[in-house]
Design a protein around this motif. Structure first.
Motif, PDB file in Angstrom:
ATOM      1  N   THR A   1      72.944  19.459  96.902  1.00 15.15           N
ATOM      2  CA  THR A   1      73.735  18.598  96.033  1.00 15.15           C
ATOM      3  C   THR A   1      74.354  17.480  96.854  1.00 15.15           C
ATOM      4  O   THR A   1      74.921  17.716  97.920  1.00 15.15           O
ATOM      5  CB  THR A   1      74.847  19.400  95.341  1.00 15.15           C
ATOM      6  OG1 THR A   1      74.248  20.469  94.602  1.00 15.15           O
ATOM      7  CG2 THR A   1      75.646  18.523  94.398  1.00 15.15           C
ATOM      8  N   THR A   2      74.223  16.266  96.349  1.00 14.75           N
ATOM      9  CA  THR A   2      74.730  15.108  97.065  1.00 14.75           C
ATOM     10  C   THR A   2      76.079  14.686  96.500  1.00 14.75           C
ATOM     11  O   THR A   2      76.157  14.200  95.366  1.00 14.75           O
ATOM     12  CB  THR A   2      73.741  13.932  96.950  1.00 14.75           C
ATOM     13  OG1 THR A   2      72.444  14.355  97.353  1.00 14.75           O
ATOM     14  CG2 THR A   2      74.192  12.752  97.797  1.00 14.75           C
ATOM     15  N   PRO A   3      77.164  14.869  97.250  1.00 13.98           N
ATOM     16  CA  PRO A   3      78.464  14.391  96.761  1.00 13.98           C
ATOM     17  C   PRO A   3      78.445  12.871  96.620  1.00 13.98           C
ATOM     18  O   PRO A   3      77.911  12.158  97.467  1.00 13.98           O
ATOM     19  CB  PRO A   3      79.445  14.835  97.843  1.00 13.98           C
ATOM     20  CG  PRO A   3      78.725  15.901  98.615  1.00 13.98           C
ATOM     21  CD  PRO A   3      77.283  15.532  98.560  1.00 13.98           C
ATOM     22  N   MET A   4      79.006  12.381  95.543  1.00 11.96           N
ATOM     23  CA  MET A   4      79.048  10.951  95.320  1.00 11.96           C
ATOM     24  C   MET A   4      80.370  10.395  95.839  1.00 11.96           C
ATOM     25  O   MET A   4      81.429  10.829  95.402  1.00 11.96           O
ATOM     26  CB  MET A   4      78.907  10.652  93.819  1.00 11.96           C
ATOM     27  CG  MET A   4      78.744   9.177  93.489  1.00 11.96           C
ATOM     28  SD  MET A   4      78.822   8.866  91.685  1.00 11.96           S
ATOM     29  CE  MET A   4      77.523   9.945  91.070  1.00 11.96           C
ATOM     30  N   PRO A   5      80.338   9.468  96.770  1.00 10.23           N
ATOM     31  CA  PRO A   5      81.601   8.911  97.277  1.00 10.23           C
ATOM     32  C   PRO A   5      82.292   8.065  96.209  1.00 10.23           C
ATOM     33  O   PRO A   5      81.717   7.093  95.716  1.00 10.23           O
ATOM     34  CB  PRO A   5      81.150   8.061  98.465  1.00 10.23           C
ATOM     35  CG  PRO A   5      79.714   7.732  98.202  1.00 10.23           C
ATOM     36  CD  PRO A   5      79.158   8.881  97.439  1.00 10.23           C
ATOM     37  N   VAL A   6      83.499   8.444  95.863  1.00 10.47           N
ATOM     38  CA  VAL A   6      84.296   7.714  94.880  1.00 10.47           C
ATOM     39  C   VAL A   6      85.638   7.381  95.522  1.00 10.47           C
ATOM     40  O   VAL A   6      86.383   8.300  95.881  1.00 10.47           O
ATOM     41  CB  VAL A   6      84.507   8.544  93.590  1.00 10.47           C
ATOM     42  CG1 VAL A   6      85.377   7.775  92.600  1.00 10.47           C
ATOM     43  CG2 VAL A   6      83.173   8.910  92.963  1.00 10.47           C
ATOM     44  N   PRO A   7      85.962   6.116  95.677  1.00  9.03           N
ATOM     45  CA  PRO A   7      87.248   5.755  96.279  1.00  9.03           C
ATOM     46  C   PRO A   7      88.424   6.320  95.486  1.00  9.03           C
ATOM     47  O   PRO A   7      88.350   6.476  94.264  1.00  9.03           O
ATOM     48  CB  PRO A   7      87.235   4.219  96.229  1.00  9.03           C
ATOM     49  CG  PRO A   7      85.784   3.848  96.156  1.00  9.03           C
ATOM     50  CD  PRO A   7      85.136   4.931  95.359  1.00  9.03           C
ATOM     51  N   GLY A   8      89.499   6.625  96.202  1.00  2.73           N
ATOM     52  CA  GLY A   8      90.698   7.157  95.564  1.00  2.73           C
ATOM     53  C   GLY A   8      90.981   8.571  96.009  1.00  2.73           C
ATOM     54  O   GLY A   8      90.171   9.212  96.683  1.00  2.73           O
ATOM     55  N   SER A   9      92.133   9.055  95.597  1.00  4.01           N
ATOM     56  CA  SER A   9      92.583  10.372  96.044  1.00  4.01           C
ATOM     57  C   SER A   9      92.402  11.459  94.991  1.00  4.01           C
ATOM     58  O   SER A   9      92.845  12.596  95.186  1.00  4.01           O
ATOM     59  CB  SER A   9      94.071  10.302  96.426  1.00  4.01           C
ATOM     60  OG  SER A   9      94.836   9.839  95.308  1.00  4.01           O
TER      61      SER A   9
ATOM     62  N   ASP B   1      74.991  13.103  90.994  1.00  4.77           N
ATOM     63  CA  ASP B   1      73.983  12.240  91.605  1.00  4.77           C
ATOM     64  C   ASP B   1      72.725  13.062  91.873  1.00  4.77           C
ATOM     65  O   ASP B   1      72.715  14.292  91.750  1.00  4.77           O
ATOM     66  CB  ASP B   1      74.518  11.644  92.909  1.00  4.77           C
ATOM     67  CG  ASP B   1      73.943  10.261  93.189  1.00  4.77           C
ATOM     68  OD1 ASP B   1      72.907   9.918  92.599  1.00  4.77           O
ATOM     69  OD2 ASP B   1      74.538   9.529  94.005  1.00  4.77           O
ATOM     70  N   HIS B   2      71.665  12.383  92.271  1.00  5.56           N
ATOM     71  CA  HIS B   2      70.413  13.072  92.588  1.00  5.56           C
ATOM     72  C   HIS B   2      70.569  13.884  93.874  1.00  5.56           C
ATOM     73  O   HIS B   2      71.276  13.475  94.799  1.00  5.56           O
ATOM     74  CB  HIS B   2      69.278  12.060  92.743  1.00  5.56           C
ATOM     75  CG  HIS B   2      69.000  11.277  91.495  1.00  5.56           C
ATOM     76  ND1 HIS B   2      68.286  11.795  90.439  1.00  5.56           N
ATOM     77  CD2 HIS B   2      69.373  10.027  91.129  1.00  5.56           C
ATOM     78  CE1 HIS B   2      68.207  10.887  89.476  1.00  5.56           C
ATOM     79  NE2 HIS B   2      68.862   9.817  89.869  1.00  5.56           N
ATOM     80  N   ASN B   3      69.890  15.027  93.904  1.00  7.07           N
ATOM     81  CA  ASN B   3      69.924  15.873  95.092  1.00  7.07           C
ATOM     82  C   ASN B   3      69.121  15.257  96.231  1.00  7.07           C
ATOM     83  O   ASN B   3      68.327  14.321  96.020  1.00  7.07           O
ATOM     84  CB  ASN B   3      69.377  17.263  94.777  1.00  7.07           C
ATOM     85  CG  ASN B   3      70.384  18.124  94.045  1.00  7.07           C
ATOM     86  OD1 ASN B   3      71.417  17.646  93.588  1.00  7.07           O
ATOM     87  ND2 ASN B   3      70.079  19.398  93.921  1.00  7.07           N
ATOM     88  N   SER B   4      69.301  15.788  97.416  1.00  4.02           N
ATOM     89  CA  SER B   4      68.541  15.333  98.582  1.00  4.02           C
ATOM     90  C   SER B   4      67.911  16.536  99.266  1.00  4.02           C
ATOM     91  O   SER B   4      68.392  17.667  99.141  1.00  4.02           O
ATOM     92  CB  SER B   4      69.438  14.577  99.562  1.00  4.02           C
ATOM     93  OG  SER B   4      70.500  15.411 100.001  1.00  4.02           O
ATOM     94  N   ALA B   5      66.822  16.293  99.969  1.00  4.15           N
ATOM     95  CA  ALA B   5      66.102  17.370 100.669  1.00  4.15           C
ATOM     96  C   ALA B   5      66.171  17.148 102.171  1.00  4.15           C
ATOM     97  O   ALA B   5      66.031  16.018 102.653  1.00  4.15           O
ATOM     98  CB  ALA B   5      64.650  17.410 100.201  1.00  4.15           C
ATOM     99  N   ASP B   6      66.371  18.234 102.895  1.00  2.00           N
ATOM    100  CA  ASP B   6      66.407  18.198 104.356  1.00  2.00           C
ATOM    101  C   ASP B   6      64.999  18.501 104.868  1.00  2.00           C
ATOM    102  O   ASP B   6      64.476  19.600 104.658  1.00  2.00           O
ATOM    103  CB  ASP B   6      67.407  19.222 104.874  1.00  2.00           C
ATOM    104  CG  ASP B   6      67.592  19.156 106.388  1.00  2.00           C
ATOM    105  OD1 ASP B   6      66.797  18.468 107.052  1.00  2.00           O
ATOM    106  OD2 ASP B   6      68.515  19.806 106.898  1.00  2.00           O
TER     107      ASP B   6
END
Length: 422
Positions: free
Chosen positions: A246-254, A368-373
């Motif tokens: 699962t790809t965390p989505m960067p969202v500005p703010g606290s 968001d879309h997942n990513s693969a290692d």
């Protein structure tokens, strides 16, 4: 009608082929309670019998096994039952039922991804739980094929791709070992069935687990695979099905921002008013909206596209739309979340570029879309080991693609000489 003209039989449908809620009941997905589809033919048959007609009445929709059909007929609610998706999932459903091999029957789970989803796109119909569906001219069931040389197969990962790869390889007569990093099989499907309306995925995983036990697959849990350990195992084929992340989505703010899996595992942490920002258009988000609303939360969906759930099928979303409307779920299209401070959400209107500040939210679920290692796969390739990728490890998609790729990886011919496979 029966009084006016002789009728040979009555086939009771409950759907109109128009773009409305009714269309979604034609091939009702796993979110539907089958009871309404059972009551309609029963009422029609009772009325005919009351009026003195012995006209046979046929029933359809969400019958997954002959036991359900038998119960319908034995209760006097129908004279015959038609099953379409049940035969896609298990073409041998009648033979296996008659022979008492009930645990070998793949029951349709009503996911609508391979059948209705492909039908809508005018593509050949497939089936998430039966990868042979639509390919019968090319493939027989693995159990029906003559046994070749017994090979040593290692499957790394126990999600939908890994489960199918291990099942098929064992059914082909190979010696199969499966490594799973957690203490349970099922992969990301285990998160899906935390939602009651997606619980049928557990039925599919339970079938696969039972098949692995029946076919003699050795499953080792809590096993974190390394390139060195895989090489030392000495498999003739390595099927890497380690899934995606699962790809965390960067969202500005606290403010508190959750991934979808984290939100499903701990919904109490979301608070009372949840914003969902979805970049995927997939089934997971669609189901989660209703799930959060069913838990009593106020839910608002923001999507950057011009519609929502654009990767699912209209045969399901027409019903979802009604249920979301009943639950007062707000849907805002052409919107992108830009920041969240824990109470106020900054949302950009992608059509005008204007940014609105919306208050009253307790949490944001950003999907968001997942990513693969690829690190392990590349290490095994460099070592010259006979490795194949399957499922999300190859490219993050849905369980439909994962199951198909796991199936095909297990069927692939073994190389004549040692070397790389693709």
């Amino acid at each position: 009608l029966a009084r006016q003209t002789p009728i040979d039989f009555v086939n009771v449908s409950h759907s109109a082929y128009v773009a409305s809620y009714s269309l979604a009941t034609q091939m009702a997905d796993m979110a539907f309670d089958p009871a309404p589809f059972r009551s309609l033919p029963a009422r029609i048959r009772a009325e005919l019998r009351t009026e003195g007609f012995d006209t046979p009445v046929f029933a359809v929709c969400r019958f997954t096994g002959l036991d359900e059909a038998d119960a319908m007929i034995a209760a006097g609610h129908a004279d015959a039952v038609g099953m379409a998706r049940a035969h896609l999932a298990e073409p041998a459903i009648v033979r296996k039922s008659v022979e008492g091999r009930l645990d070998e029957i793949r029951r349709c789970i009503g996911c609508n991804q391979g059948c209705a989803g492909m039908l809508e796109r005018n593509l050949p119909i497939r089936c998430l739980i039966n990868p042979i569906a639509g390919l019968e001219a090319q493939f027989d069931e693995p159990e029906a094929l003559p046994r070749g040389a017994r090979k040593k197969v290692l499957v790394v990962g126990g999600g939908p791709a890994g489960l199918e790869a291990a099942r098929v390889a064992a059914a082909l007569g190979h010696d199969v070992t499966q490594w799973e990093r957690s203490d349970q099989l099922g992969g990301q499907l285990r998160t899906a069935w935390l939602m009651p309306k997606r619980a049928n995925f557990e039925t599919f995983v339970a079938f696969q687990i039972a098949a692995l036990a029946r076919l003699g697959v050795t499953t080792i849990f809590n096993k974190e695979a390394s390139a060195a350990e895989i090489a030392a195992f000495g498999a003739d084929r390595i099927i890497l099905a380690t899934g995606s992340t699962t790809t965390p989505m960067p969202v500005p703010g606290s403010g508190p921002v959750f991934t979808l899996p984290d939100a499903l595992r701990a919904p109490d942490r979301l608070g009372a008013a949840v914003a969902v920002f979805d970049r995927t258009g997939e089934w997971g988000t669609l189901a989660a909206l209703e799930h959060f609303a069913d838990l009593g939360k106020a839910v608002t969906l923001f999507v950057p596209a011009a519609s929502y759930a654009w990767r699912t099928t209209i045969y399901s979303t027409l019903a979802n739309s009604r249920r979301l409307r009943e639950r007062k779920v707000r849907i805002a299209t052409l919107r992108a979340v830009r920041a969240f401070d824990g109470g106020t959400l900054e949302v950009e209107d992608l059509s005008t570029g204007e940014v609105a500040r919306l208050s009253g939210f307790s949490a944001l679920v950003a999907v968001d879309h997942n990513s693969a290692d690829q690190a392990l796969y590349l290490a095994l390739r460099r070592a010259g080991l006979p490795v194949m990728q399957a499922g999300d490890n190859n490219a993050p998609r849905t369980a439909l693609e994962a199951t198909y790729q796991g199936h095909m990886a297990a069927r692939a011919p073994f190389p004549v000489a040692s070397g790389l496979t693709t």
